[in-house]
Design an enzyme around this catalytic site. Structure first.
Site, short mmCIF file in Angstrom:
data_model
loop_
_atom_site.label_atom_id
_atom_site.label_comp_id
_atom_site.label_asym_id
_atom_site.label_seq_id
_atom_site.Cartn_x
_atom_site.Cartn_y
_atom_site.Cartn_z
N SER A 293 12.77 13.89 -36.61
CA SER A 293 13.65 14.67 -37.50
C SER A 293 14.98 14.95 -36.82
O SER A 293 16.03 14.87 -37.44
CB SER A 293 12.97 15.99 -37.86
OG SER A 293 11.77 15.74 -38.57
N ASN A 294 14.94 15.30 -35.53
CA ASN A 294 16.18 15.59 -34.83
C ASN A 294 17.02 14.34 -34.63
O ASN A 294 18.20 14.43 -34.29
CB ASN A 294 15.89 16.24 -33.47
CG ASN A 294 15.31 17.63 -33.66
OD1 ASN A 294 14.09 17.81 -33.65
ND2 ASN A 294 16.17 18.60 -33.87
N LYS B 158 2.02 16.91 -33.18
CA LYS B 158 3.16 17.80 -33.00
C LYS B 158 3.13 18.76 -34.17
O LYS B 158 3.21 18.33 -35.32
CB LYS B 158 4.47 17.01 -33.02
CG LYS B 158 5.71 17.93 -33.03
CD LYS B 158 7.04 17.19 -33.18
CE LYS B 158 8.21 18.18 -33.13
NZ LYS B 158 9.52 17.55 -33.32
N GLY C 70 5.95 22.15 -31.58
CA GLY C 70 7.03 21.43 -32.25
C GLY C 70 8.39 22.06 -32.07
O GLY C 70 9.38 21.54 -32.57
#
Lengths: 299, 299, 299, 299
Positions: free
Chosen positions: D48-49, D167, D192
């Site tokens: 996502s990052n 995660k 996470g």
């Protein structure tokens, strides 16, 4: 005020009713005498687990008086005094002090959920803390109120000399860590449920107000001791044992479940008051199974 | 019971306090005399907009008595009697009947949000309806309670001979349509906010209990008339005029906003009781602007 | 652009797969030929009900091409082109235009839910509308995206000459009324589900994009006709018939339920693609029962 | 598979773009060379990052290849391969394995939020784990997906020989404790987000995949070391230092904030890709202030 005298473990004590819904102070006294024997810091009276919204004002007085009369010297008797209006909260807090309570625990007003902004809540708690003859603990219980007391708000209120600590039932471990970070070092942050007690201690909480401590006070006290002694692996094993029973007596089956579990350990649980309904046979059997698995047989 | 006598428009009337938070029955009586002149079906006393959680029991009695004394014959006086416990709800409902109320409107218990299952709620309402000397209206207000009364539950309760209708504040128009579909034809489904009044009428509601009717009763009654006369386009224009002021006096600014808007139209709003805080100058100016834009100047 | 040419009823068409998950364009073509016969305004291709997230780009092209080839002249073919990035959305929109689509319907990006602020969404849609060769419909579907396009945002975007309308699936009837109030008169607000079609028409919507129109296009078109003709009571009865089947093919059983219901009416539903699983026998029987109760037998 | 080889700290690495939104592999390579020097267990690519939803498939391949080429031997390179359909997820996972990835991290499908029941999710992950040539990590990120992978579901999937860990970004510390309780002892539960790293370690997590580790890898690794060494008070102080910057680069300012913070520490952040917008000056100054307060100056 010595804030740190409020550190440690408390049960938010159940209020026993009989099958007809009548208050049974005799059963309550029996329980208090057993709690006297555990290493608890105190008892929280008229909390959520005590079905306080279902009691009349005179019943509330009778419950507080009965607990004060039977509890051993040295136990902190903390009474729930949150009401919807500021004036009623102040009045209930003064009444608890008159009866001899050592502190008040104050749930925030919440009926007008969307209007409970931080300025509204801050002014409310400031007024209550100003007027209270006894130390005040904040009580954050979003699952019941639909309102959250943020870490920033709690930290601002923590600077009031008459605000001793907070019970946070949000299960938001980041928020609990932030409260510890932002509040004065002697402010007492208490986990609001046994399911996140170990995690809360890790981030700096100083104990908990724990439904499970109604029926397993020694185990809750032991968990804190193990953590403090640096025995993290042992604390974790105990935490794991408490997880399923904690869920059963809080989110899954509520006060009705708590009372069944108390009876299984020899406490006087009795019945919940309506609208809450007593558990059916399947739910009772499930709780019995969970307690056996957790090695929480008759105490 | 003639359910259909409860169809129509009601304000859930505001309770005026002065700046010190004291109840002003004189101001309330003035308002009642003005509401007497509008084509309202009735008045809802001690509802959410009446800040009922902030009143003591004796104040509640005084408010009900004042309204009953001043309201014109024929107006349905419906009193809010929901409490957390079943026994306290029954007691409050009987008291309202004793004082002369024509019906009770009963918000569901909600503190133990997660435990308010359909069987719990159904048994609670059955018990209240069984014991009430006057017709009962259900009151569904999820924004305040965190609990929803589903269409299925409402329809089951609608078969009780003493349950006349429901006020649904959920804004869930599908649920409102489902209630109409599932309940008996004479059951009275009432919109809980003016913002979805026209939509509710379209799906079969028979009126509404509307905060905005405190300050614009004629406009609310007119909207129902236009709809009933088949003048949908005109009804829609009036609905659009009411949308911004409705938001201002409910979700945005709550009871404090409602009271400011009432004052602007010549009613006696007064102040909210704490913890609610009076509005600041910016919010007051915003409400004034909204009312002018809606052509809701001094009535 | 003539915005009003987009008013009316559309099915967001299902994409048929066989039991192995392979795309069946032949079944799709059969469906299109039946939809050609109803009084629909158009077809929405690659919408949520079309399982667009489960199709590769080349499959998407094939679906659009098949629909364009078989649909009768005059039907508006509106293609879903929303992607997570602005650049991919522009690219997909241009591709749809190249293939011959008459408009694009663009769901908002949503993976970074908390970052989808109004400025982010507004800039995104402005960029897409600027670069699109065909009219753009906004698509608000908070149950899937976790993001809401507010009435204020929609109204600001409605001033863009290339934004023709919005499909709002929020079921928030106040928001739909506010969009109508704030957007230009020719802006086309479309109900996103048949369960609130009548209510939406009442507050000023001009039609709907309705899962149920996959299997009951004539009934959906008839509801709009009845409303427009002022036959509110008849429209309400039809609305009530559609409520249970609408719930079954959307929130309850999703695309798998929609496909079962389509098969029951003689359309080619086929199977959903995995991870969605086909319905079990109980769910199928439930849908059959609901359709019989609604007098929606084989069409 | 040796599950425990996945224990430890990972950054979910940012993907640098220039101001025009073009992928900058050169900047990415620079970052990898610096991460090579920290005591990290591995790198998570296309998480996502890493703005994976904004990358095309060929860009994704290029990013994975660049990281594999520059990362030091021994680092676990874990690639995000979750897609909406099961078939696309399997295909992406096989592709990652072909490119040389050591494991895949698989976010659950989520567009049809309400249909993502436990049986649907379980069958999906079983299929992916069966077909994956490399170990699979589950990825639970409810703030982005609107879906939660429950402890029960994770524990059932943990019995699959090709599922190495999870995660969990839920911040639900009770759930994390329950996963540890229910899953096999060698299953790797990873926090996470850095904000609940210490709490997660306390309840039995074995590390974390942490946005903050993009810019403060040494501090994250040190926190785990302190905890493992029983230095709880020191670990808590470090946890407290990380709280504000963690909030800034995740919930508050997202990928745009993460990239600013990376630049401040000498990494190559670059710009987010649209629809995400770069931060304004106020937000940049706020991040700079937070980093100084946390003693996270230029590394």
């Amino acid at each position: 005020m010595n804030r740190e005298s409020f550190a440690g473990v408390y049960p938010p004590i159940a209020t026993p009713f009989d099958a007809a819904g009548e208050l049974r102070l005799d059963w309550l006294r029996e329980n208090v005498e057993r709690w006297n024997l555990a290493g608890l810091t105190g008892l929280v009276v008229l909390g959520s687990n005590g079905e306080f919204p279902y009691l009349d004002e005179d019943e509330r007085d009778a419950v507080v008086a009965a607990v004060l009369e039977r509890s051993r010297p040295g136990l902190q008797i903390v009474v729930g005094t949150g009401r919807e209006s500021t004036r009623a909260t102040v009045r209930a807090t003064k009444r608890a002090a008159e009866l001899g309570a050592h502190a008040a625990i104050v749930v925030n007003p919440h009926y007008y959920t969307g209007q409970m902004t931080e300025p509204v809540l801050e002014a409310h708690y400031q007024a209550v803390a100003d007027d209270s003859p006894i130390p005040v603990l904040l009580y954050n219980v979003p699952p019941n109120t639909g309102v959250n007391l943020s870490a920033g708000l709690v930290a601002r209120l923590a600077s009031h000399p008459n605000v001793a600590g907070v019970k946070d039932t949000s299960a938001n471990i980041v928020q609990i860590a932030d409260i510890v970070r932002l509040a004065p070092p002697d402010f007492v942050t208490l986990a609001g449920s046994a399911s996140f007690l170990l995690a809360s201690l890790a981030v700096g909480a100083k104990g908990g107000i724990l439904a499970v401590a109604n029926l397993a006070p020694d185990e809750c006290v032991e968990l804190v001791r193990l953590f403090t002694a640096g025995q993290i692996a042992e604390a974790r094993r105990l935490q794991q044992r408490l997880l399923p029973i904690n869920a059963a007596v809080t989110t899954r089956f509520g006060a009705a479940g708590l009372k069944v579990a108390m009876e299984l350990r020899g406490y006087r649980g009795g019945y919940p008051r309506r609208p809450l309904l007593p558990l059916g046979d399947d739910a009772r059997a499930e709780i019995e199974r969970i307690m056996r698995a957790a090695e929480l047989g008759p105490a």
